[in-house]
Design a protein around this motif. Structure first.
Motif, PDB file in Angstrom:
ATOM      1  N   ASN A   1       9.535   9.543  -0.890  1.00  0.00           N
ATOM      2  CA  ASN A   1       8.428   9.457  -1.716  1.00  0.00           C
ATOM      3  C   ASN A   1       7.080   9.321  -0.669  1.00  0.00           C
ATOM      4  O   ASN A   1       6.008   9.385  -0.941  1.00  0.00           O
ATOM      5  CB  ASN A   1       8.133   8.356  -2.675  1.00  0.00           C
ATOM      6  CG  ASN A   1       9.110   8.766  -3.880  1.00  0.00           C
ATOM      7  OD1 ASN A   1       9.214   9.863  -4.406  1.00  0.00           O
ATOM      8  ND2 ASN A   1       9.430   7.733  -4.721  1.00  0.00           N
TER       9      ASN A   1
ATOM     10  N   THR B   1      12.524   5.790  -1.531  1.00  0.00           N
ATOM     11  CA  THR B   1      11.254   5.329  -1.220  1.00  0.00           C
ATOM     12  C   THR B   1      10.688   6.218   0.004  1.00  0.00           C
ATOM     13  O   THR B   1       9.722   6.202   0.151  1.00  0.00           O
ATOM     14  CB  THR B   1      11.104   3.782  -0.959  1.00  0.00           C
ATOM     15  OG1 THR B   1      12.183   3.616   0.269  1.00  0.00           O
ATOM     16  CG2 THR B   1      11.763   3.013  -2.134  1.00  0.00           C
TER      17      THR B   1
ATOM     18  N   VAL C   1       8.735  -2.248  -1.894  1.00  0.00           N
ATOM     19  CA  VAL C   1       9.250  -1.893  -0.531  1.00  0.00           C
ATOM     20  C   VAL C   1       8.944  -2.940   0.278  1.00  0.00           C
ATOM     21  O   VAL C   1       9.234  -3.179   1.597  1.00  0.00           O
ATOM     22  CB  VAL C   1       8.680  -0.761  -0.093  1.00  0.00           C
ATOM     23  CG1 VAL C   1       9.122   0.421  -0.621  1.00  0.00           C
ATOM     24  CG2 VAL C   1       7.035  -0.603  -0.149  1.00  0.00           C
TER      25      VAL C   1
ATOM     26  N   ASP D   1       5.928   2.801  -2.358  1.00  0.00           N
ATOM     27  CA  ASP D   1       6.541   2.515  -3.550  1.00  0.00           C
ATOM     28  C   ASP D   1       6.369   0.834  -4.007  1.00  0.00           C
ATOM     29  O   ASP D   1       6.505   0.052  -3.224  1.00  0.00           O
ATOM     30  CB  ASP D   1       7.900   3.019  -3.760  1.00  0.00           C
ATOM     31  CG  ASP D   1       8.052   4.574  -3.921  1.00  0.00           C
ATOM     32  OD1 ASP D   1       6.830   4.975  -3.953  1.00  0.00           O
ATOM     33  OD2 ASP D   1       9.062   4.992  -4.005  1.00  0.00           O
TER      34      ASP D   1
ATOM     35  N   TYR E   1       8.147   2.188   3.509  1.00  0.00           N
ATOM     36  CA  TYR E   1       9.213   2.386   2.462  1.00  0.00           C
ATOM     37  C   TYR E   1      10.239   1.387   2.857  1.00  0.00           C
ATOM     38  O   TYR E   1      10.180   0.454   3.779  1.00  0.00           O
ATOM     39  CB  TYR E   1       9.960   3.695   2.943  1.00  0.00           C
ATOM     40  CG  TYR E   1      10.315   4.017   4.044  1.00  0.00           C
ATOM     41  CD1 TYR E   1      11.730   4.071   4.262  1.00  0.00           C
ATOM     42  CD2 TYR E   1       9.849   4.487   5.163  1.00  0.00           C
ATOM     43  CE1 TYR E   1      12.374   4.097   5.451  1.00  0.00           C
ATOM     44  CE2 TYR E   1      10.181   4.523   6.701  1.00  0.00           C
ATOM     45  CZ  TYR E   1      11.436   4.275   6.759  1.00  0.00           C
ATOM     46  OH  TYR E   1      12.448   4.606   7.941  1.00  0.00           O
ATOM     47  N   ASP E   2      11.279   1.454   1.929  1.00  0.00           N
ATOM     48  CA  ASP E   2      12.565   0.456   2.269  1.00  0.00           C
ATOM     49  C   ASP E   2      13.676   1.264   2.859  1.00  0.00           C
ATOM     50  O   ASP E   2      14.146   2.193   2.222  1.00  0.00           O
ATOM     51  CB  ASP E   2      12.850  -0.022   0.700  1.00  0.00           C
ATOM     52  CG  ASP E   2      14.305  -1.221   0.713  1.00  0.00           C
ATOM     53  OD1 ASP E   2      14.699  -1.225   1.829  1.00  0.00           O
ATOM     54  OD2 ASP E   2      14.302  -1.781  -0.579  1.00  0.00           O
TER      55      ASP E   2
END
Length: 216
Positions: free
Chosen positions: A102, A99, A23, A20, A92-93
């Motif tokens: 996803n 995030t 991130v 995303d 991702y974060d």
């Protein structure tokens, strides 16, 4: 460790960064390739890439790393850049659980475009923000195992595990290439200049010795 000239390498591997927007893909790329970090980095539009060479065994492996845009409106554009990729960091974060939610969608898109042999690492970035962490690391590890991906947490800000994440992906790609070469009776060290070793489909030049390129 000193490396040879930038154009002097034994293997060239294309690796894509996906995930995303926001991130930290661009900062991971700049930290690994230039040892730089920017608090004011802007969202990537379309695609950017940078290169860096590392030594694995007695070979120089050059990584061509593509930073793809994470915004939904650019998804159709970035899909074209999966071509020729033999590795991916799916980022991702750790402070934004959405995030991570996803990740499954990104993984499906990646595998729709690539051969099953692609090396994938799930990367939880911004691990320095410990007080803002959303979710359990153990849960993510279990999820990575189920998805058959590698996993590592990083901090581009603190330069934590950035080197390790990229090096592990490149080492695993090199291992796949070496095994495939041995399967067909070739010694990777004895491959003639420009000979191709395909990790993906027969139509994609996925990994090459010096003298070729892994993407078109």
């Amino acid at each position: 460790m000193a490396y040879r000239a930038d154009d002097d390498y034994d293997y060239l591997f294309k690796v894509v960064l996906i995930g995303d927007s926001g991130v930290g893909k661009s900062n991971l790329l700049s930290r690994f390739t230039r040892n730089e970090f920017s608090l004011e980095s802007k969202s990537t539009i379309r695609v950017e890439f940078a290169t860096r060479s590392i030594r694995i065994d007695d070979k120089v492996v050059k990584a061509q790393i593509w930073d793809t845009a994470g915004q939904e409106r650019y998804r159709a554009i970035t899909s074209a850049y999966y071509r020729g990729a033999v590795g991916a960091l799916l980022i991702y974060d750790v402070t934004r659980h959405v995030t991570f939610e996803n990740v499954e969608r990104w993984l499906e898109e990646l595998r729709d475009h690539r051969d099953s042999n692609i090396v994938i690492m799930l990367v939880g970035n911004k691990a320095d923000l410990r007080h803002l962490r959303a979710g359990s690391t153990d849960d993510v590890k279990a999820s990575a195992e189920r998805k058959n991906t590698f996993f590592m947490e990083t901090s581009a800000l603190e330069s934590m595990n950035v080197e390790n994440a990229f090096t592990e992906v490149l080492t695993q790609i090199y291992s796949v290439v070496s095994r495939k070469a041995l399967d067909v009776g070739d010694d990777p060290a004895a491959l003639p200049k420009g000979q191709t070793i395909n990790v993906g489909s027969k139509d994609d030049v996925s990994a090459v010795t010096k003298g070729g390129c892994c993407s078109s």
